[in-house]
Design an enzyme around this catalytic site. Structure first.
Site, PDB file in Angstrom:
ATOM      1  N   ASP A   1       0.889  -1.153   0.000  1.00 26.37           N
ATOM      2  CA  ASP A   1       0.000   0.000   0.000  1.00 26.37           C
ATOM      3  C   ASP A   1       0.923   1.196   0.000  1.00 26.37           C
ATOM      4  O   ASP A   1       1.974   1.186   0.648  1.00 26.37           O
ATOM      5  CB  ASP A   1      -0.933   0.015   1.207  1.00 26.37           C
ATOM      6  CG  ASP A   1      -2.079   1.000   1.010  1.00 26.37           C
ATOM      7  OD1 ASP A   1      -2.578   1.114  -0.126  1.00 26.37           O
ATOM      8  OD2 ASP A   1      -2.479   1.665   1.973  1.00 26.37           O
ATOM      9  N   SER A   2       0.553   2.181  -0.746  1.00 28.04           N
ATOM     10  CA  SER A   2       1.411   3.350  -0.851  1.00 28.04           C
ATOM     11  C   SER A   2       0.567   4.583  -1.107  1.00 28.04           C
ATOM     12  O   SER A   2      -0.608   4.486  -1.470  1.00 28.04           O
ATOM     13  CB  SER A   2       2.437   3.160  -1.974  1.00 28.04           C
ATOM     14  OG  SER A   2       1.772   2.957  -3.198  1.00 28.04           O
TER      15      SER A   2
ATOM     16  N   PHE B   1       2.644   7.985 -13.044  1.00 26.01           N
ATOM     17  CA  PHE B   1       1.194   8.071 -12.892  1.00 26.01           C
ATOM     18  C   PHE B   1       0.882   8.797 -11.595  1.00 26.01           C
ATOM     19  O   PHE B   1       1.782   9.192 -10.854  1.00 26.01           O
ATOM     20  CB  PHE B   1       0.584   6.659 -12.887  1.00 26.01           C
ATOM     21  CG  PHE B   1       1.085   5.791 -11.758  1.00 26.01           C
ATOM     22  CD1 PHE B   1       0.377   5.695 -10.574  1.00 26.01           C
ATOM     23  CD2 PHE B   1       2.268   5.090 -11.877  1.00 26.01           C
ATOM     24  CE1 PHE B   1       0.844   4.911  -9.528  1.00 26.01           C
ATOM     25  CE2 PHE B   1       2.743   4.294 -10.845  1.00 26.01           C
ATOM     26  CZ  PHE B   1       2.021   4.210  -9.668  1.00 26.01           C
TER      27      PHE B   1
ATOM     28  N   TYR C   1       0.441  11.127  -8.736  1.00 23.74           N
ATOM     29  CA  TYR C   1       0.966  12.426  -8.343  1.00 23.74           C
ATOM     30  C   TYR C   1       2.372  12.692  -8.884  1.00 23.74           C
ATOM     31  O   TYR C   1       2.950  13.747  -8.612  1.00 23.74           O
ATOM     32  CB  TYR C   1       0.971  12.537  -6.814  1.00 23.74           C
ATOM     33  CG  TYR C   1      -0.406  12.383  -6.209  1.00 23.74           C
ATOM     34  CD1 TYR C   1      -1.305  13.452  -6.195  1.00 23.74           C
ATOM     35  CD2 TYR C   1      -0.823  11.172  -5.674  1.00 23.74           C
ATOM     36  CE1 TYR C   1      -2.576  13.314  -5.662  1.00 23.74           C
ATOM     37  CE2 TYR C   1      -2.096  11.026  -5.132  1.00 23.74           C
ATOM     38  CZ  TYR C   1      -2.961  12.096  -5.129  1.00 23.74           C
ATOM     39  OH  TYR C   1      -4.219  11.957  -4.593  1.00 23.74           O
ATOM     40  N   ASP C   2       2.934  11.762  -9.655  1.00 26.98           N
ATOM     41  CA  ASP C   2       4.295  11.912 -10.177  1.00 26.98           C
ATOM     42  C   ASP C   2       4.536  13.255 -10.876  1.00 26.98           C
ATOM     43  O   ASP C   2       5.612  13.839 -10.702  1.00 26.98           O
ATOM     44  CB  ASP C   2       4.645  10.777 -11.141  1.00 26.98           C
ATOM     45  CG  ASP C   2       4.871   9.441 -10.440  1.00 26.98           C
ATOM     46  OD1 ASP C   2       4.808   9.388  -9.197  1.00 26.98           O
ATOM     47  OD2 ASP C   2       5.109   8.445 -11.151  1.00 26.98           O
TER      48      ASP C   2
ATOM     49  N   LYS D   1      13.682   5.899 -11.727  1.00 29.24           N
ATOM     50  CA  LYS D   1      12.617   5.918 -10.722  1.00 29.24           C
ATOM     51  C   LYS D   1      12.597   4.600  -9.932  1.00 29.24           C
ATOM     52  O   LYS D   1      12.426   4.602  -8.716  1.00 29.24           O
ATOM     53  CB  LYS D   1      11.258   6.166 -11.388  1.00 29.24           C
ATOM     54  CG  LYS D   1      10.133   6.319 -10.392  1.00 29.24           C
ATOM     55  CD  LYS D   1       8.835   6.615 -11.090  1.00 29.24           C
ATOM     56  CE  LYS D   1       7.690   6.524 -10.102  1.00 29.24           C
ATOM     57  NZ  LYS D   1       6.402   6.620 -10.735  1.00 29.24           N
TER      58      LYS D   1
ATOM     59  N   HIS E   1      10.111   5.258  -3.351  1.00 29.74           N
ATOM     60  CA  HIS E   1       9.660   4.665  -2.091  1.00 29.74           C
ATOM     61  C   HIS E   1       9.460   3.163  -2.240  1.00 29.74           C
ATOM     62  O   HIS E   1       9.798   2.391  -1.348  1.00 29.74           O
ATOM     63  CB  HIS E   1       8.378   5.345  -1.626  1.00 29.74           C
ATOM     64  CG  HIS E   1       7.285   5.384  -2.648  1.00 29.74           C
ATOM     65  ND1 HIS E   1       7.455   5.896  -3.934  1.00 29.74           N
ATOM     66  CD2 HIS E   1       5.998   4.971  -2.601  1.00 29.74           C
ATOM     67  CE1 HIS E   1       6.332   5.795  -4.611  1.00 29.74           C
ATOM     68  NE2 HIS E   1       5.434   5.235  -3.833  1.00 29.74           N
ATOM     69  N   ARG E   2       8.914   2.730  -3.382  1.00 30.72           N
ATOM     70  CA  ARG E   2       8.743   1.293  -3.637  1.00 30.72           C
ATOM     71  C   ARG E   2      10.098   0.607  -3.751  1.00 30.72           C
ATOM     72  O   ARG E   2      10.289  -0.495  -3.270  1.00 30.72           O
ATOM     73  CB  ARG E   2       7.916   1.070  -4.899  1.00 30.72           C
ATOM     74  CG  ARG E   2       6.452   1.276  -4.690  1.00 30.72           C
ATOM     75  CD  ARG E   2       5.631   0.779  -5.886  1.00 30.72           C
ATOM     76  NE  ARG E   2       4.242   1.048  -5.633  1.00 30.72           N
ATOM     77  CZ  ARG E   2       3.616   2.165  -5.977  1.00 30.72           C
ATOM     78  NH1 ARG E   2       4.255   3.119  -6.617  1.00 30.72           N
ATOM     79  NH2 ARG E   2       2.339   2.324  -5.700  1.00 30.72           N
TER      80      ARG E   2
END
Length: 180
Positions: free
Chosen positions: A54-55, A137, A139-140, A160, A165-166
């Protein structure tokens, strides 16, 4: 996840590989609760070890919003465009030094016996005043990285996948799987 786990001795499958599934409602109060709920559901369905995440985006000025509601910030069924517009509207007039934000990711590796491990990642940036870039995609296009002078949507996917964060959460998972 497939790109980030490349080279590991694991086979990544999607729930779609198991046929049509009912959506898992993300009604937890934290990223961990939502990731755990999804991973537990997948493990029960498949009988295999399951990985779920979840992010979302936490904006300092908005006291952590949109947070766990990032995908539905503008309401149920909201599109990326609607979510982005709502965020920019709420940030109108906010000075640069108060526009700090963080993409957050929690991964859960869930075992069929009910045990699990979680791995967190974070990526700091600033909310820009207007969208820039075509990659990515959500908010990028407004997640500006001062040290690179670009938004996340202006970065090539390979970069990226190393910085996000991922990527941070997946690297922690990799270390765990490799026994480091």
């Amino acid at each position: 996840m497939g790109a980030i786990t490349e080279g590991l001795p694991v086979e990544i499958k999607s729930l779609a590989d198991y046929g049509p599934q009912a959506a898992i409602i993300e009604d937890g109060l934290t990223f961990l609760e939502n990731a755990l709920k999804k991973a537990r559901g997948a493990a029960r369905l498949t009988g295999e070890i399951a990985l779920a995440d979840d992010s979302g985006l936490e904006v300092d000025f908005l006291r952590g919003a949109p947070g766990i509601n990032s995908a539905r910030y503008a309401g149920p069924g909201a599109t990326d465009e609607l979510n982005l517009r709502k965020l920019l509207r709420e940030m109108t007039g906010v000075p640069y030094e108060q526009r700090g934000a963080c993409f957050v990711c929690t991964l859960v590796l869930y075992h069929p016996d009910g045990t699990y491990q979680s791995f967190d990642g974070a990526w700091r940036g600033v909310i820009s005043a207007e969208p820039k870039g075509e990659q990515g995609f959500g908010y990028d296009p407004v997640f500006f990285l001062p040290e690179l002078g670009k938004t996340a949507a202006e970065l090539p996917p390979a970069l990226k996948n190393r910085l996000s964060h991922r990527a941070e959460a997946m690297n922690k998972l990799k270390e765990c799987l490799l026994g480091k």
